[in-house]
Enzyme design. Sequence first.
Site, PDB file in Angstrom:
ATOM      1  CB  ILE A 234       1.146  -3.800  -2.392  1.00 29.14           C
ATOM      2  CG1 ILE A 234       2.667  -3.793  -2.515  1.00 29.14           C
ATOM      3  CG2 ILE A 234       0.517  -4.562  -3.567  1.00 29.14           C
ATOM      4  CD1 ILE A 234       3.313  -5.150  -2.422  1.00 29.14           C
TER       5      ILE A 234
ATOM      6  CG  ASP B  60      -3.584   3.914  -8.456  1.00 30.71           C
ATOM      7  OD1 ASP B  60      -4.632   3.496  -7.958  1.00 30.71           O
ATOM      8  OD2 ASP B  60      -3.227   5.104  -8.400  1.00 30.71           O
TER       9      ASP B  60
ATOM     10  CB  SER C 118       1.530   0.574 -14.208  1.00 37.12           C
ATOM     11  OG  SER C 118       0.774   1.750 -14.265  1.00 37.12           O
ATOM     12  NE  ARG C 119      -3.351  -2.340  -8.601  1.00 37.71           N
ATOM     13  CZ  ARG C 119      -2.449  -3.001  -7.897  1.00 37.71           C
ATOM     14  NH1 ARG C 119      -2.055  -4.191  -8.292  1.00 37.71           N
ATOM     15  NH2 ARG C 119      -1.928  -2.497  -6.811  1.00 37.71           N
ATOM     16  CB  VAL C 120      -4.702   3.544 -13.495  1.00 39.31           C
ATOM     17  CG1 VAL C 120      -5.678   2.899 -12.558  1.00 39.31           C
ATOM     18  CG2 VAL C 120      -3.676   4.344 -12.729  1.00 39.31           C
TER      19      VAL C 120
END
Length: 508
Positions: free
Chosen positions: A338, A342, A367-369
């Site tokens: 984790i 990303d 979803s970070r990007v």
Amino acid sequence: MGFLEKNIDQALNAHEKGRENMEYSPDSREVGRVLSVARGVAQVQGLGSVRSEELITLGNDVPGMALDLLPDSIGIALLGANTGLRAGDEAVPSGTVLSVPVGDALIGRIVDPLGNPLDGGPAPETFETRVVESEAPPILMRAPVDTPMASGIKVIDTLIPIGRGQRELILGDRQTGKTAIALDIILNQKKGDVVCVYCAIGQRSTSVARVIDTLRNHGAMAYTFVVVVEGDAPSGMQYIAPYAATSMAEYFMEQGKDVLIIYDDLTRHAQAYRQLSLLMRRPPGREAFPGDIFYIHSRLLERSTRLKPEHGGGTLTALPIVETEAQNISAYIPTNLISITDGQIYLSPVLFQKGMLPAIDVGKSVSRVGGRAQPKAYRKVSGDLRLTYSQFQELEAFARFGTRLDQDTRNRIEHGLRVRELLKQDRFSPLSAAQQVVILWTVSLGLLDDVPLEQIAEVQEFLLSRMEESFEPMERLVQADTKDEIWDELEKTVTHHMQKWREAHAAA
Ligand code: ATP
Ligand code: MG
């Protein structure tokens, strides 16, 4: 050339050099002796100048890889069946670091991590090799993610969008649909230009066969290749599998292509590495994994990226899969992954049992990007959807206590129930961006709030068939900056169709 340019140049040159498999001549053709052999690991003496990850041939042609370089012996992971290897046998260094054949001929094939065919065909006709553990592209060569990797799955594309070059973890307990999601994403690349790689690590052969059947039956082998190492293979083979598959994938990325790689799954990979390490007597740490377990996965996933246009603009998107036990996402290997990726898609066995498929727990997924790459039209629907949906989940939990609810709360719950119903999706039924946006816009507008829950799926089918001709021209609009008039137009159209549906139903 200024100071900065010089430095950048040096960094890039170093990377280019690192990619070549530099040969060296071993000291006066030294030959070692096997000291001991145990379960896929051999200890060898007398190889003073061997390098880490060098290919070494033992006894009767058993390939092995130097893994543990100690002062007076070397630990070697065997990469083949241990056919009668015994103490005292010869160990001959090859002078090259372990590498795999790469090339266009891989597409459509099923190979083992060393590139040997497993599909009964001839060896893939490749003209190049790449080292298994090549270095990740330096930061200077990377560009931010900006193009979507469409999954065709509503809940992912809307709420957890994935971009090309991103690393998104898929995690969940056994049998929660992890592989199913990854496969659906591969199948959704059918009309596009993405090369897909499915790397099966340590699974049963029946599961792998089922995956390959699915890919074949849906025509996905035209743009996909599969790298397989089964559960009964030597740990060394399981350990190198994801690196080897990545090297094969990188070949396509460096030609400027978009590549998608699935590692199914890294739990088995970590276990194989644990086994190797324990056999080599490295000290065990947390959950009996060796201290460098984080590094094996971080250096693997570091290789996924989007390259800058001047470096070809290729991308490598990674979807590693990891299995949790009893929903424990804070176990050692899942938390490591984790923190490396990303974002993650978490599959809940509870939702699975309730028939909420795909069983994605939106609250624990992120979803970070990918948001940067999401087509603009989604943003019109996604922000609102996420908010109303999470409010609904809270209210629903609250309503279970039998509290008397006011009308507004009841309306919100009814609306949320319909959103949830609409986020369900069968396997093998990908939807295009335009189709998804229309469906989700309809529910956001509240046009479905008076439709009985069990008819939601039917309404979706009805809308999709009625608007069939409009999706193709809409597809371009959804990707671009959408103007307000389009939304007004769309609202009119769906309202009209919903009216028709109601009339048809009232008559029936
Ligand atoms: P394992 O832990 O064994 O690898 P997994 O998490 O990869 O399992 P899958 O094999 O993908 O799970 O799926 C388990 C079962 O659930 C399969 O029979 C699959 O057909 C079914 N399934 C998964 N997703 C869906 C879906 N969206 N709709 C209907 N059935 C589904
Ligand atoms: Mg699976």
